[in-house]
Design an enzyme around this catalytic site. Structure first.
Site, PDB file in Angstrom:
ATOM      1  N   ASP A 174      -0.378 -26.468   2.559  1.00 10.07           N
ATOM      2  CA  ASP A 174      -0.917 -27.016   3.810  1.00 10.07           C
ATOM      3  C   ASP A 174      -0.042 -26.653   5.006  1.00 10.07           C
ATOM      4  O   ASP A 174      -0.539 -26.349   6.091  1.00 10.07           O
ATOM      5  CB  ASP A 174      -1.010 -28.551   3.732  1.00 10.07           C
ATOM      6  CG  ASP A 174      -2.070 -28.975   2.741  1.00 10.07           C
ATOM      7  OD1 ASP A 174      -2.769 -28.084   2.205  1.00 10.07           O
ATOM      8  OD2 ASP A 174      -2.191 -30.196   2.491  1.00 10.07           O
ATOM      9  N   ASP A 229      -1.229 -24.849   8.302  1.00  7.92           N
ATOM     10  CA  ASP A 229      -1.113 -25.478   9.620  1.00  7.92           C
ATOM     11  C   ASP A 229      -0.401 -24.559  10.613  1.00  7.92           C
ATOM     12  O   ASP A 229      -0.755 -24.504  11.787  1.00  7.92           O
ATOM     13  CB  ASP A 229      -0.351 -26.808   9.522  1.00  7.92           C
ATOM     14  CG  ASP A 229      -1.158 -27.844   8.770  1.00  7.92           C
ATOM     15  OD1 ASP A 229      -2.371 -27.607   8.569  1.00  7.92           O
ATOM     16  OD2 ASP A 229      -0.581 -28.872   8.363  1.00  7.92           O
ATOM     17  N   SER A 278     -41.474 -28.521   0.844  1.00  8.72           N
ATOM     18  CA  SER A 278     -41.052 -29.584  -0.086  1.00  8.72           C
ATOM     19  C   SER A 278     -41.401 -29.133  -1.499  1.00  8.72           C
ATOM     20  O   SER A 278     -41.983 -28.059  -1.682  1.00  8.72           O
ATOM     21  CB  SER A 278     -41.743 -30.913   0.158  1.00  8.72           C
ATOM     22  OG  SER A 278     -42.502 -30.915   1.289  1.00  8.72           O
ATOM     23  N   LEU A 279     -41.099 -29.966  -2.457  1.00 10.02           N
ATOM     24  CA  LEU A 279     -41.340 -29.583  -3.849  1.00 10.02           C
ATOM     25  C   LEU A 279     -42.264 -30.586  -4.498  1.00 10.02           C
ATOM     26  O   LEU A 279     -42.203 -31.784  -4.215  1.00 10.02           O
ATOM     27  CB  LEU A 279     -40.015 -29.591  -4.620  1.00 10.02           C
ATOM     28  CG  LEU A 279     -38.996 -28.516  -4.256  1.00 10.02           C
ATOM     29  CD1 LEU A 279     -37.640 -28.835  -4.857  1.00 10.02           C
ATOM     30  CD2 LEU A 279     -39.488 -27.156  -4.740  1.00 10.02           C
ATOM     31  N   GLU A 335     -31.666 -25.174 -11.246  1.00  4.50           N
ATOM     32  CA  GLU A 335     -30.620 -25.619 -10.321  1.00  4.50           C
ATOM     33  C   GLU A 335     -30.627 -27.135 -10.285  1.00  4.50           C
ATOM     34  O   GLU A 335     -31.623 -27.760 -10.633  1.00  4.50           O
ATOM     35  CB  GLU A 335     -30.917 -25.099  -8.897  1.00  4.50           C
ATOM     36  CG  GLU A 335     -30.920 -23.592  -8.811  1.00  4.50           C
ATOM     37  CD  GLU A 335     -31.419 -23.097  -7.453  1.00  4.50           C
ATOM     38  OE1 GLU A 335     -31.395 -23.870  -6.485  1.00  4.50           O
ATOM     39  OE2 GLU A 335     -31.827 -21.929  -7.391  1.00  4.50           O
ATOM     40  N   LYS A 345     -30.833 -30.659  -8.307  1.00  5.04           N
ATOM     41  CA  LYS A 345     -31.491 -31.091  -7.067  1.00  5.04           C
ATOM     42  C   LYS A 345     -30.555 -32.064  -6.357  1.00  5.04           C
ATOM     43  O   LYS A 345     -30.442 -33.229  -6.735  1.00  5.04           O
ATOM     44  CB  LYS A 345     -32.841 -31.748  -7.362  1.00  5.04           C
ATOM     45  CG  LYS A 345     -33.595 -32.086  -6.095  1.00  5.04           C
ATOM     46  CD  LYS A 345     -35.031 -32.454  -6.396  1.00  5.04           C
ATOM     47  CE  LYS A 345     -35.832 -32.631  -5.121  1.00  5.04           C
ATOM     48  NZ  LYS A 345     -35.367 -33.723  -4.288  1.00  5.04           N
ATOM     49  N   ASP A 352     -28.967 -34.556  -3.748  1.00  2.00           N
ATOM     50  CA  ASP A 352     -29.602 -35.626  -2.994  1.00  2.00           C
ATOM     51  C   ASP A 352     -28.890 -35.808  -1.654  1.00  2.00           C
ATOM     52  O   ASP A 352     -28.118 -36.729  -1.466  1.00  2.00           O
ATOM     53  CB  ASP A 352     -29.525 -36.911  -3.840  1.00  2.00           C
ATOM     54  CG  ASP A 352     -30.496 -37.943  -3.353  1.00  2.00           C
ATOM     55  OD1 ASP A 352     -31.346 -37.608  -2.518  1.00  2.00           O
ATOM     56  OD2 ASP A 352     -30.399 -39.089  -3.817  1.00  2.00           O
ATOM     57  N   TYR A 378     -28.875 -22.987  -1.339  1.00  2.96           N
ATOM     58  CA  TYR A 378     -29.754 -22.760  -2.488  1.00  2.96           C
ATOM     59  C   TYR A 378     -30.870 -21.743  -2.246  1.00  2.96           C
ATOM     60  O   TYR A 378     -31.616 -21.445  -3.168  1.00  2.96           O
ATOM     61  CB  TYR A 378     -30.334 -24.063  -3.030  1.00  2.96           C
ATOM     62  CG  TYR A 378     -31.060 -24.931  -2.008  1.00  2.96           C
ATOM     63  CD1 TYR A 378     -32.161 -24.463  -1.320  1.00  2.96           C
ATOM     64  CD2 TYR A 378     -30.633 -26.233  -1.770  1.00  2.96           C
ATOM     65  CE1 TYR A 378     -32.820 -25.251  -0.400  1.00  2.96           C
ATOM     66  CE2 TYR A 378     -31.284 -27.037  -0.842  1.00  2.96           C
ATOM     67  CZ  TYR A 378     -32.378 -26.531  -0.164  1.00  2.96           C
ATOM     68  OH  TYR A 378     -33.017 -27.314   0.741  1.00  2.96           O
ATOM     69  N   LYS A 428     -37.584 -34.563 -11.946  1.00  4.42           N
ATOM     70  CA  LYS A 428     -36.742 -35.689 -11.544  1.00  4.42           C
ATOM     71  C   LYS A 428     -35.996 -36.307 -12.736  1.00  4.42           C
ATOM     72  O   LYS A 428     -36.501 -36.298 -13.859  1.00  4.42           O
ATOM     73  CB  LYS A 428     -37.607 -36.776 -10.885  1.00  4.42           C
ATOM     74  CG  LYS A 428     -38.200 -36.372  -9.558  1.00  4.42           C
ATOM     75  CD  LYS A 428     -37.119 -36.034  -8.574  1.00  4.42           C
ATOM     76  CE  LYS A 428     -37.422 -36.236  -7.136  1.00  4.42           C
ATOM     77  NZ  LYS A 428     -37.718 -37.478  -6.589  1.00  4.42           N
ATOM     78  N   CYS A 473     -24.375 -77.405  -1.069  1.00  3.66           N
ATOM     79  CA  CYS A 473     -23.719 -76.130  -0.763  1.00  3.66           C
ATOM     80  C   CYS A 473     -22.478 -75.924  -1.636  1.00  3.66           C
ATOM     81  O   CYS A 473     -21.622 -76.809  -1.713  1.00  3.66           O
ATOM     82  CB  CYS A 473     -23.335 -76.113   0.709  1.00  3.66           C
ATOM     83  SG  CYS A 473     -22.319 -74.697   1.152  1.00  3.66           S
ATOM     84  N   CYS A 492     -19.325 -76.298   0.990  1.00  2.00           N
ATOM     85  CA  CYS A 492     -18.970 -77.525   1.715  1.00  2.00           C
ATOM     86  C   CYS A 492     -19.649 -78.767   1.155  1.00  2.00           C
ATOM     87  O   CYS A 492     -19.442 -79.864   1.656  1.00  2.00           O
ATOM     88  CB  CYS A 492     -19.331 -77.375   3.190  1.00  2.00           C
ATOM     89  SG  CYS A 492     -21.104 -77.317   3.450  1.00  2.00           S
ATOM     90  N   CYS A 535     -27.766 -73.810   3.842  1.00  2.42           N
ATOM     91  CA  CYS A 535     -26.819 -74.865   4.167  1.00  2.42           C
ATOM     92  C   CYS A 535     -26.824 -74.913   5.695  1.00  2.42           C
ATOM     93  O   CYS A 535     -26.607 -73.887   6.343  1.00  2.42           O
ATOM     94  CB  CYS A 535     -25.425 -74.478   3.667  1.00  2.42           C
ATOM     95  SG  CYS A 535     -24.130 -75.492   4.401  1.00  2.42           S
ATOM     96  N   CYS A 562     -19.457 -75.345   7.911  1.00  2.00           N
ATOM     97  CA  CYS A 562     -19.245 -74.896   6.516  1.00  2.00           C
ATOM     98  C   CYS A 562     -18.260 -73.714   6.503  1.00  2.00           C
ATOM     99  O   CYS A 562     -18.490 -72.697   7.166  1.00  2.00           O
ATOM    100  CB  CYS A 562     -20.586 -74.491   5.924  1.00  2.00           C
ATOM    101  SG  CYS A 562     -20.462 -73.642   4.356  1.00  2.00           S
TER     102      CYS A 562
HETATM  103  S1  IVH Z   1     -35.417 -25.278  -2.960  1.00  2.00           S
HETATM  104  C1  IVH Z   1     -39.325 -24.510  -1.860  1.00  2.00           C
HETATM  105  N1  IVH Z   1     -33.335 -26.068  -4.329  1.00  2.00           N
HETATM  106  O1  IVH Z   1     -35.292 -30.869  -2.302  1.00  2.00           O
HETATM  107  C2  IVH Z   1     -38.048 -24.733  -1.498  1.00  2.00           C
HETATM  108  N2  IVH Z   1     -34.348 -27.594  -2.829  1.00  2.00           N
HETATM  109  O2  IVH Z   1     -38.295 -31.666  -2.120  1.00  2.00           O
HETATM  110  C3  IVH Z   1     -37.507 -26.078  -1.585  1.00  2.00           C
HETATM  111  N3  IVH Z   1     -33.232 -29.764  -2.736  1.00  2.00           N
HETATM  112  O3  IVH Z   1     -35.911 -30.718   1.083  1.00  2.00           O
HETATM  113  C4  IVH Z   1     -36.091 -25.991  -1.536  1.00  2.00           C
HETATM  114  N4  IVH Z   1     -31.649 -29.325  -4.176  1.00  2.00           N
HETATM  115  O4  IVH Z   1     -33.525 -30.407   0.472  1.00  2.00           O
HETATM  116  C5  IVH Z   1     -34.265 -26.392  -3.423  1.00  2.00           C
HETATM  117  N5  IVH Z   1     -31.482 -26.639  -5.605  1.00  2.00           N
HETATM  118  C6  IVH Z   1     -32.395 -26.949  -4.683  1.00  2.00           C
HETATM  119  C7  IVH Z   1     -32.426 -28.223  -4.077  1.00  2.00           C
HETATM  120  C8  IVH Z   1     -33.431 -28.497  -3.158  1.00  2.00           C
HETATM  121  C9  IVH Z   1     -32.143 -30.229  -3.361  1.00  2.00           C
HETATM  122  C10 IVH Z   1     -34.042 -30.566  -1.785  1.00  2.00           C
HETATM  123  C11 IVH Z   1     -34.330 -29.828  -0.500  1.00  2.00           C
HETATM  124  C12 IVH Z   1     -35.749 -30.108  -0.159  1.00  2.00           C
HETATM  125  C13 IVH Z   1     -36.194 -31.033  -1.232  1.00  2.00           C
HETATM  126  C14 IVH Z   1     -37.568 -30.616  -1.672  1.00  2.00           C
END
Ligand code: IVH
Length: 672
Positions: free
Chosen positions: A34, A38, A83-84, A114, A116, A118, A225, A314, A408, A411, A426, A431
């Site tokens: 470090d 720095d 979205s998926l 991969e 997913k 969060d 990703y 999921k 309570c 008290c 209460c 209290c």
């Molecule tokens: S691919 C079609 N890969 O999941 C492309 N998404 O419901 C969609 N997410 O908003 C993205 N891990 O933020 C992809 N390995 C991954 C992911 C991923 C998390 C999230 C992404 C997206 C949501 C889709």
């Protein structure tokens, strides 16, 4: 040093620093200590300050320090951020595979597996190898320009490594590491600040800070990703090959990506990660399965906003069985008696759980929870675990049904039932337990914001008799304070300074800090926009209050009840005497924020603090949307008591279910 020499050295330093940053943050394999790092930064900073014309946006010195923005500007995504669709079982997964199989002229196509993550999706744009723009997903079509905040994330390269294309856009997930989240919350608790509900909301709140200096203090991270655009004669054959290339450009790509040849390989990957989730320092709510060949992806295309070629499989909500050892009671700051379960400690998804919330007595009775029962507890990615049910078959006859006490626990005063409410209260204004909670609330960041007075300090002050109501905080004396455990001269001085500073807080804050039931910061700002002073509010009648939009009978009655108590009025007088602002300055209208912009809510069940219209107005006021039925586009199901079938629908679609308190912290997290 002349300009030419400085230019050379600056370029050399930047490339060294970028390299060591990458080794440290992305590869986890630093080559220098470090101190050495720095020194390189120091040298670069001092050269840049002597030759300010040589500073560029992508210099490592520019990761922090930009001036706060007035708001985020909107960015249209060149390609929509999709979205998926979801799978919840091996059967769903096989059905998806079969559908693709029949559309592709290939009997066994390969898939990339991969995790997913969060967190929240973002898009990063590089022009001539330089990071020039970063945006949130927003509604998928337009997002917010959060470039300055993204620049503070050390794993995002500001300049691409090696040979780079003219233009590149990548996408990925920003997250708050779990270990950092625990440290961050512990630190906040110690400072008497409000803690955050979960890493995802905290990541989202951190990335949407208008002041990038605040984001810079949050240890955010990011996995890339996917590749969205590339301008060059480069072409790739597969998803995994693309990710390898992105890794070579300096991005952090997850090392757990894997190739699956069959559906059972995918199912195996899914099962394996359910077992191993606790070894990861980031939250994942499933896996993402993608057709590996890019020409196949192209051929399969999208259905609406979802690609056909990918699916999220999921993870199930994490459950465990344990014994319910006891039911204990907490006294809330408004006097509400809140039961919680003491559990035989058990590991749920890598976390040892010892307690669970029980909300109120109706909740306990409707689930027929008895002390000694075996119970199923669940953490659906959230920090606070819930009891799903008790296992009636395991009963031995020695279990004890719970009865709510009549007095309570702190008290001993008789508890009262309020009409229309499941909670009991209460109502003793002296209290001690209530006072502890009230002090915690009074000094918290969203209220009077007195740093150093939360937690143990507040409790010690109450126990030692130095404060008998919150107004006493303003009459604390240095000599007395120093007698309190752990209060040295320095911390006493700091505390007294913070107390003094808080006298400048606007009237709306004072109203919030009183902790009047149903009068949180939103309502306080609204009220102090309408009334010129706290006195005018006190003198107002119910009719005047009810004529204010968003104020219903619950709030107006609560205000009337609060100010009808002599103790409370005495306390207000003491606050006035202490020099607090009782007359409202003209408050900037807090209406129409976009804290919840683009989030879709469905509300179900009875809420404690809001009527249905109040909560809908609140969501809309913050730019969120409220719909009556749940769909894939729903972000949150806000559930009160007796949520009914919407809860099942939300769980089956993997939609996040939040309580009223979690909703409030969502707003708070986004506000701060
Ligand atoms: S691919 C079609 N890969 O999941 C492309 N998404 O419901 C969609 N997410 O908003 C993205 N891990 O933020 C992809 N390995 C991954 C992911 C991923 C998390 C999230 C992404 C997206 C949501 C889709």
């Amino acid at each position: 040093m002349n300009t030419k020499e400085a230019t050379n050295r600056i370029l050399q330093l930047r490339s060294l620093i970028d390299r060591h940053n990458h080794l440290y943050f992305v590869e986890n394999d630093p080559e220098i200590g470090d101190g050495q790092f720095d020194r390189l930064m120091l040298e670069l900073r001092s050269l840049e300050s002597s030759f300010p014309d040589l500073i560029t946006h992508q210099s490592p010195t520019q990761r922090v320090g930009a001036a706060p923005l007035a708001g985020f500007s909107e960015i249209s995504h060149a390609l929509p951020m999709l979205s998926l669709s979801n799978a919840f079982s091996d059967t769903d997964l096989s059905a998806w595979y079969q559908r693709l199989y029949s559309m592709l002229d290939d009997t066994d196509f390969e898939m990339a597996c991969e995790l997913k993550y969060d967190g929240l999706a973002v898009s990063l744009l590089y022009e001539q190898g330089l990071f020039t723009r970063g945006a949130t997903r927003g509604n998928g079509v337009t997002g917010e320009d959060v470039t300055l905040n993204l620049k503070t994330i050390k794993t995002i390269p500001l300049r691409l490594h090696g040979e780079f294309p003219d233009l590149l856009e990548v996408r990925g997930e920003v997250y708050f590491p779990k270990s950092e989240f625990i440290k961050f919350n512990a630190q906040r608790e110690q400072e008497g600040l409000q803690t955050y509900a979960n890493p995802r909301n905290t990541a989202a709140g951190s990335l949407r800070q208008l002041d990038s200096n605040v984001t810079a203090e949050r240890p955010l991270d990011m996995f890339v990703y996917s590749l969205a655009q590339i301008e060059d004669n480069m072409s790739f054959n597969t998803q995994l090959e693309t990710l390898d290339y992105l890794k070579s450009l300096g991005f952090k790509v997850n090392p757990n990506n894997s190739l699956a040849k069959t559906v059972s390989n995918v199912a195996e990957y899914h099962r394996m990660w359910i077992q191993s989730l606790s070894s990861l320092d980031y939250d994942c709510d499933g896996i993402v399965v993608k057709v590996n060949r890019l020409d196949y992806q192209q051929h399969l295309g999208n259905i609406g906003r979802e690609p056909r070629w990918a699916i999220a499989y999921k993870f199930p909500a994490i459950q465990a069985q344990t014994r319910l050892m006891d039911i204990r009671l907490n006294v809330g700051r408004t006097g509400s008696i809140n039961p919680y379960a003491l559990l035989d400690p058990v590991e749920v998804g890598g976390v040892i759980v010892k307690q669970a919330t029980l909300h109120n007595s109706d909740y306990i009775y409707s689930k027929d929870l008895r002390i000694g029962d075996w119970v199923v507890i669940e953490r659906a990615g959230e920090v606070i675990p819930q009891i799903v049910r008790s296992d009636k078959e395991k009963r031995t006859g020695n279990e004890t049904p719970f009865t709510m006490p009549v007095s309570c626990p702190s008290c001993n005063e008789e508890l009262v039932n309020r009409t229309d409410e499941a909670a009991i209260y209460c109502t003793n204004s002296t209290c001690p337990a209530q006072l502890e909670r009230l002090v915690e609330h009074f000094v918290s960041k969203g209220a009077m914001d007195i740093e150093g007075m939360g937690g143990k300090v507040g409790i010690s002050l109450i126990q030692s008799g130095l404060i008998a109501d919150v107004a006493d905080i303003y009459f604390l004396q240095k000599e007395k304070l120093e007698e309190i455990d752990r209060m040295g001269e320095k911390s006493t001085d700091n505390l007294l300074k913070a107390i003094n500073e808080s006298k400048k807080q606007p009237t709306a804050r004072i109203l919030t800090s009183l902790g009047i039931p149903h009068v949180g910061s939103e309502i306080s700002y609204l009220l102090m926009n309408k009334f010129t002073s706290i006195d005018e509010l006190i003198a107002s009648d119910q009719e005047t209050l009810l004529n204010i939009p968003s104020i219903g009978p619950k709030i107006s009655e609560s205000i009337a009840e609060y100010f009808s108590k002599p103790n409370n009025n005495r306390m207000i007088e003491k606050l006035r005497l202490a020099g607090l602002n009782m007359v409202s300055e003209s408050i900037i209208d807090s209406e129409n924020s976009n804290l919840l912009a683009d989030l879709r809510f469905v509300v179900t069940g009875r809420l404690d603090n809001y009527s249905r219209t109040e909560i809908q107005d609140l969501i809309k006021k913050h730019g969120g949307k409220v719909t009556s039925s749940i769909s894939n586009g729903t972000d949150y199901l806000l559930a009160g008591q007796d949520g009914g079938s919407k809860l099942d629908t939300a769980s089956s679609l993997g939609i996040q279910i939040i309580t009223e308190t979690e909703f409030e912290s969502l707003i708070d997290n986004r506000e701060s």
